[in-house]
Motif scaffolding. Structure first.
Motif, PDB file in Angstrom:
ATOM      1  N   GLN A 517       7.125  62.512  90.253  1.00  0.00           N
ATOM      2  CA  GLN A 517       8.300  63.372  91.338  1.00  0.00           C
ATOM      3  C   GLN A 517       9.072  63.741  90.650  1.00  0.00           C
ATOM      4  O   GLN A 517      10.005  63.085  89.451  1.00  0.00           O
ATOM      5  N   PRO A 518      10.250  64.730  91.654  1.00  0.00           N
ATOM      6  CA  PRO A 518      11.282  65.501  91.106  1.00  0.00           C
ATOM      7  C   PRO A 518      12.300  64.067  91.228  1.00  0.00           C
ATOM      8  O   PRO A 518      12.063  62.671  92.062  1.00  0.00           O
ATOM      9  N   LEU A 519      13.644  63.904  89.794  1.00  0.00           N
ATOM     10  CA  LEU A 519      14.781  62.445  90.294  1.00  0.00           C
ATOM     11  C   LEU A 519      15.264  62.782  91.972  1.00  0.00           C
ATOM     12  O   LEU A 519      15.497  63.860  92.530  1.00  0.00           O
ATOM     13  N   PRO A 520      15.638  61.603  91.983  1.00  0.00           N
ATOM     14  CA  PRO A 520      16.632  61.732  93.630  1.00  0.00           C
ATOM     15  C   PRO A 520      17.714  61.930  93.324  1.00  0.00           C
ATOM     16  O   PRO A 520      18.303  61.623  92.416  1.00  0.00           O
ATOM     17  N   ALA A 521      17.496  62.580  94.288  1.00  0.00           N
ATOM     18  CA  ALA A 521      19.218  63.453  94.418  1.00  0.00           C
ATOM     19  C   ALA A 521      20.216  62.588  94.335  1.00  0.00           C
ATOM     20  O   ALA A 521      21.107  62.932  94.107  1.00  0.00           O
ATOM     21  N   GLY A 522      19.715  61.180  95.244  1.00  0.00           N
ATOM     22  CA  GLY A 522      21.108  60.520  95.865  1.00  0.00           C
ATOM     23  C   GLY A 522      20.526  59.043  96.018  1.00  0.00           C
ATOM     24  O   GLY A 522      18.565  58.616  95.471  1.00  0.00           O
ATOM     25  N   ARG A 523      20.784  58.439  96.468  1.00  0.00           N
ATOM     26  CA  ARG A 523      20.525  57.017  96.664  1.00  0.00           C
ATOM     27  C   ARG A 523      19.705  56.372  98.210  1.00  0.00           C
ATOM     28  O   ARG A 523      19.161  55.458  98.297  1.00  0.00           O
ATOM     29  N   ARG A 524      20.329  57.321  98.836  1.00  0.00           N
ATOM     30  CA  ARG A 524      19.930  56.996 100.191  1.00  0.00           C
ATOM     31  C   ARG A 524      18.119  57.581 100.498  1.00  0.00           C
ATOM     32  O   ARG A 524      17.616  58.028 100.240  1.00  0.00           O
ATOM     33  N   VAL A 549      19.679  52.122 102.693  1.00  0.00           N
ATOM     34  CA  VAL A 549      18.581  52.270 103.627  1.00  0.00           C
ATOM     35  C   VAL A 549      19.337  53.090 105.097  1.00  0.00           C
ATOM     36  O   VAL A 549      20.057  53.387 105.562  1.00  0.00           O
ATOM     37  N   ALA A 550      18.709  54.555 105.239  1.00  0.00           N
ATOM     38  CA  ALA A 550      19.291  55.876 105.784  1.00  0.00           C
ATOM     39  C   ALA A 550      18.707  55.469 107.249  1.00  0.00           C
ATOM     40  O   ALA A 550      19.005  56.173 107.911  1.00  0.00           O
ATOM     41  N   GLY A 551      17.639  54.637 107.365  1.00  0.00           N
ATOM     42  CA  GLY A 551      16.913  54.328 108.456  1.00  0.00           C
ATOM     43  C   GLY A 551      14.863  54.483 108.444  1.00  0.00           C
ATOM     44  O   GLY A 551      14.259  54.185 107.283  1.00  0.00           O
ATOM     45  N   ALA A 552      14.841  53.626 109.879  1.00  0.00           N
ATOM     46  CA  ALA A 552      13.075  53.224 109.509  1.00  0.00           C
ATOM     47  C   ALA A 552      12.900  53.910 110.560  1.00  0.00           C
ATOM     48  O   ALA A 552      13.126  53.468 111.362  1.00  0.00           O
ATOM     49  N   GLN A 553      11.407  53.923 110.469  1.00  0.00           N
ATOM     50  CA  GLN A 553      10.316  54.731 111.387  1.00  0.00           C
ATOM     51  C   GLN A 553       8.814  53.564 111.084  1.00  0.00           C
ATOM     52  O   GLN A 553       8.707  53.305 110.213  1.00  0.00           O
ATOM     53  N   VAL A 554       8.436  53.846 112.565  1.00  0.00           N
ATOM     54  CA  VAL A 554       7.021  52.850 112.092  1.00  0.00           C
ATOM     55  C   VAL A 554       5.814  54.261 112.760  1.00  0.00           C
ATOM     56  O   VAL A 554       6.297  54.857 113.908  1.00  0.00           O
ATOM     57  N   LEU A 555       5.321  54.319 111.997  1.00  0.00           N
ATOM     58  CA  LEU A 555       4.252  55.008 112.385  1.00  0.00           C
ATOM     59  C   LEU A 555       2.675  54.309 112.596  1.00  0.00           C
ATOM     60  O   LEU A 555       2.520  53.810 111.712  1.00  0.00           O
ATOM     61  N   PRO A 556       2.086  54.085 113.847  1.00  0.00           N
ATOM     62  CA  PRO A 556       1.167  53.113 113.988  1.00  0.00           C
ATOM     63  C   PRO A 556       0.123  53.558 113.478  1.00  0.00           C
ATOM     64  O   PRO A 556       0.164  54.546 112.734  1.00  0.00           O
ATOM     65  N   GLU A 557      -0.831  52.615 113.466  1.00  0.00           N
ATOM     66  CA  GLU A 557      -2.045  52.923 112.842  1.00  0.00           C
ATOM     67  C   GLU A 557      -2.941  53.721 113.217  1.00  0.00           C
ATOM     68  O   GLU A 557      -3.620  54.443 112.688  1.00  0.00           O
TER      69      GLU A 557
END
Length: 919
Positions: A517-524, A549-557
């Protein structure tokens, strides 16, 4: 020189100047001080030189050196007259030949005349530059600070050696001769030139090893050898089989890998050492050269003879797989030194002993000169392991995860080749993107820091050490002892920019994200999970790993592919998201393989860093691979647990931050006179093994580099204290010199703001009564009177010269809490201004310097200046065995040291910028 003087010169022979060095062509040679017994070799060297070379050196044509001149040239005192020779093994009567000479003759205290002579056949290999580095280092040890030379105008090669070394050369021509002069104190440019020469030489030596196209395998069935051990014979045969399978284009030859009848095997058993060596050499007469690489699986006692026997094949390096050397005791260590000397003096590098072998799967073809039956697929990961035993799980882990391998080297006891050499190679290797190192010991920390930092600025370096302290010394590893705290290794790694991990599992977890993967642009970080509880759990793991942590999303199964892809793309488009963790762990049934492709397509298009935790997937998988915008496949690495994914991302983000930040500039504090400091130290150390400086001497030494120590006046009683106070002017500070109380205002050992004589006399009586219960400082007056310093916070700055690490700087705020809790930050010079700023801010109590709880901010820049000057002094003068400024009071304006303790001892630091360490 009479016999007594000659004996004195021999006794003063500076063995510490001997060194094995790598030249620009990747081959090795030996450098040492000249000896009287070198007369014949020096004459032979002179006679072999061309008429032009002789004329340029002596301004005249001399077919032979006159005996008087020859005697003078080989008899030196190693102080005012110094000569170094570079040698190579030879079949002649001396057993060696001289291939280069460098010498200086002292003109006065600071200046010496320098001259060089390099064999015609050896020019262009960088030998002149190497000899200059070593000669300059020797001269500095003897107090010389400037070289001068007279050179004929047509001798452009010598003039360029001086200029190319990075020195500022002053020259003028007169009467057909060019006079040159240059200071030999290291400068930023000269150090950079030396490091670059070292880098190119060591990288080329490793390139010759890993690019070998002709390999000689040597087994234990040798003339005069005992019946071969099954282990040794199995090693040799395994390497032969692996070489044949890896690439049929590699030319492979073997000696001693086929059993012979017992009578033939033991026929030379009674030969003496010389005859046995001749018999071993005869066994190699059928080998067709040139050979690039030799792999040895022979009994330890036969290794030196075998190495000498293969030298005529032109081999550039030897991989020694067998053990039985330094790990067995003094005799084994002597044997290891013998095989190393045999290799270096015939121009070869040595990998091992106890090496698992080397592997190269680059574009030039495959090379498997190792014991590994199964290898990872070709790829862009470089691996180094000191341990042969750990090489097995390292290679297996890379293979099981699907991580492609570029090169692998096992150095075993690293008698010669170490991780530093491989890092030099990987810095230039276009086929390697990520580097992983397993280190059982770090034999040269200062060089490791310099080389690793250079590599980490362009490629991530992941390091696993044996033991958390990184100071484990396995049998067979020749490592200096150390008294440095375990946290010194942490600081070494942090300054170097490497990623330090706890185990092999973490090493490959981190390698996955950095390789794929590319290097992270930041810690968010944003989290996409298949349940709300799972999202919360992953977010907590990410925060623990140092991500924001910038956010969390739930993806139903039960979400379909379109919904899943839309959600992942939406998260990736968020401007305040740098990295994404996707977790898909179904409660019922197996995961839909189409989900992985959805994530891979979204990640490949986004250019952001994405990792995944999907049940049943690990490492590099087809399910999480999709073409990027350029058509090249991009893979989202899969992890066994969300915690593993978060921890790997945290390491990658911190590395990306380090790599992108300003790393500062070398320290050059204004007014720091290191020459004066060196003269003071040499004067005080004359005739003494160790010296504890008086307060006046310590103040003079520190003043030379611009650190002001507030003067104090010793006093034995109230009358002397009162006289001192009148001279200083009230208010004053009164202190006991009893070690247990000298920094303890809370216990009454220090009285501040003493306003007048009456108060002073009362304080003297109380302090003397208090100190009577404690052992006084030997030879010191019981009291000190000192002017009052501005109010502020008290800090402690220390430097200790460690046998392994060199100078170790520490900074902390004064007080019991800092000492008891270990709230001290460490740095290992050379430091930059950014390193110093980080060091001052690293203690947990550092906020007290920046306006803590409404207090005014203090002059942190002044404290940084003090730390910088101590760092420069300690780095330049290893004779400063310990230095303590306690306390350094940091006020709103300025910082002043109130007391200094300095111990000097003769230097014993390996000069890591110029020497290939020998065990």
């Amino acid at each position: 020189m009479d016999d007594a003087t000659r004996d004195d010169a021999d006794a003063a022979y500076p063995a510490g100047w001997e060194a094995d060095v790598v030249l620009l062509d990747g081959a090795t040679t030996h450098i040492r001080p000249i000896r009287p017994q070198d007369a014949d070799a020096l004459q032979a060297f002179h006679v072999a030189q061309s008429e032009r070379s002789t004329y340029l050196r002596f301004f005249a044509h001399l077919e032979r050196l006159p005996e008087r001149d020859l005697h003078r040239l080989v008899h030196v005192d190693h102080t005012d007259r110094v000569a170094l020779v570079a040698t190579a093994d030879d079949d002649g009567p001396q057993g060696y030949r001289i291939i280069g000479v460098a010498r200086y003759d002292r003109v006065d205290e600071d200046e010496a005349e320098v001259a060089f002579n390099i064999a015609d056949a050896q020019q262009g290999r960088g030998l002149g530059s190497v000899l200059l580095e070593h000669l300059a280092a020797a001269a500095r040890e003897r107090g010389v600070r400037r070289f001068v030379a007279e050179v004929l105008p047509q001798n452009g090669r010598m003039i360029s050696v001086f200029r190319d070394a990075g020195y500022e050369v002053r020259q003028h021509a007169e009467d057909g001769v060019v006079s040159l002069a240059f200071d030999i104190d290291p400068t930023d440019r000269s150090l950079a030139v030396m490091a670059d020469r070292e880098h190119r030489a060591e990288a080329r030596s490793m390139r010759a090893v890993l690019g070998a196209r002709s390999v000689l395998v040597v087994g234990p069935v040798l003339p005069g050898a005992p019946p071969p051990r099954t282990l040794h014979l199995g090693m040799a045969r395994a390497v032969l089989a692996h070489l044949a399978l890896a690439d049929p284009q590699v030319r492979v030859q073997s000696v001693g890998t086929d059993p012979v009848p017992d009578a033939d095997a033991t026929g030379a058993a009674d030969l003496d050492e010389r005859a046995r060596a001749a018999a071993v050499a005869a066994a190699f007469e059928g080998v067709v050269g040139p050979v690039d690489l030799a792999v040895l699986a022979v009994p330890a006692q036969y290794a030196p003879a075998v190495v000498r026997a293969i030298a005529p094949t032109g081999a550039r390096a030897v991989v020694l797989m067998t053990a039985g050397f330094a790990e067995t005791g003094p005799e084994g260590l002597a044997l290891q030194r013998a095989v190393l000397a045999a290799a270096h003096r015939t121009g070869m590098r040595l990998i091992g002993p106890a090496s698992y072998g080397i592997v190269s799967l680059g574009q030039d073809g495959a090379l498997n000169a190792s014991l590994a039956d199964e290898l990872p697929a070709p790829g862009r990961l470089g691996l180094f392991s000191q341990s042969a035993a750990l090489a097995v799980p390292l290679l297996d882990a890379a293979r099981r995860r699907g991580l492609g391998l570029a090169e692998f080297v096992s150095a075993g006891h690293r008698a010669d080749v170490s991780g530093n050499d491989l890092m030099q190679f990987w810095a230039d290797d276009e086929g390697t993107d990520v580097v992983g190192l397993y280190l059982e010991s770090i034999g040269n920390p200062r060089k490791f820091s310099r080389v690793a930092r250079r590599l980490a600025l362009i490629k991530p370096v992941i390091v696993l050490t044996a033991g958390r302290s990184g100071q484990v010394v396995p049998p067979g590893h020749a490592v200096r002892p150390t008294q440095a705290p375990g946290r010194a290794v942490d600081e070494l790694m942090r300054q170097s920019g490497v990623i330090r991990v706890e185990n092999t599992h973490q090493m490959f977890d981190v390698a996955q994200v950095l390789a794929l993967q590319p290097l992270p642009a930041g810690r968010r970080v944003a989290v996409v999970a298949s349940s709300s509880s799972g999202a919360t759990f992953v977010a907590e793991a990410a925060a623990t790993a140092g991500l924001v942590v910038a956010g969390a999303q739930v993806l139903p199964e039960d979400a379909d592919d379109e919904t899943a892809e839309a959600l992942v793309r939406e998260v990736l488009r968020e401007p305040d998201v740098d990295v994404v963790i996707v977790v898909r762990i179904p409660i019922v049934g197996a995961p839909d393989p189409r989900f992985g492709r959805v994530v891979a397509r979204a990640a490949a298009d986004s250019g952001k860093t994405v990792v995944a935790c999907v049940l049943g997937l690990r490492g590099v998988t087809d399910e999480l691979t999709a073409p990027g915008p350029d058509g090249e496949p991009r893979t989202v690495p899969a992890y066994a647990t969300p915690e593993d994914a978060a921890l790997a991302l945290g390491h990658a983000a911190r590395y990306a931050t380090w790599r992108s930040r300003d790393h500062g500039r070398p320290l050059h504090p204004e007014g720091a006179d290191l020459r004066r400091a060196a003269r003071l130290v040499r004067g005080w150390l004359t005739g003494s093994a160790q010296v504890v400086l008086t307060p006046e001497q310590a103040g003079e030494l520190l003043a030379a580099v611009g650190v002001h120590v507030l003067a104090s006046t010793p006093a034995h009683d109230a009358d002397e204290a009162a006289a001192a106070a009148r001279a200083i002017g009230y208010p004053v500070a009164l202190k006991t010199t009893a070690p247990a109380l000298r920094h303890r205002a809370d216990l009454g050992g220090i009285r501040l703001d003493v306003a007048d004589e009456a108060e002073l006399r009362a304080d003297v009586a109380e302090v003397l009564a208090l100190a009577a219960e404690h052992r006084p400082e030997p030879g010191a007056a019981p009291l000190e009177v000192q002017a009052m310093a501005p109010r502020g916070s008290s800090c402690v700055v220390r430097s200790v010269e460690d046998p392994l690490y060199g100078p170790v700087i520490s900074v902390g705020l004064a007080g019991d809490a800092s000492d008891l809790l270990g709230d001290v930050a460490y740095g290992i010079p050379p430091l930059t201004d950014v390193d110093v700023a980080d060091l001052v801010r690293a203690p947990r109590a550092a906020p007290r310097l920046f306006g803590y709880r409404g207090l005014p901010p203090l002059d942190v820049a002044a404290l940084e200046d003090v730390v910088a000057r101590v760092a420069v002094l300690s780095d330049a003068l290893p004779e400063v065995r310990s230095l303590e400024l306690n306390p350094v009071v940091v006020a709103e304006r300025g910082a002043v040291a109130l007391a200094a303790r300095v111990t000097l001892a003769h230097a014993d630091r390996a000069d890591n910028t110029r020497r290939l360490q020998r065990t």
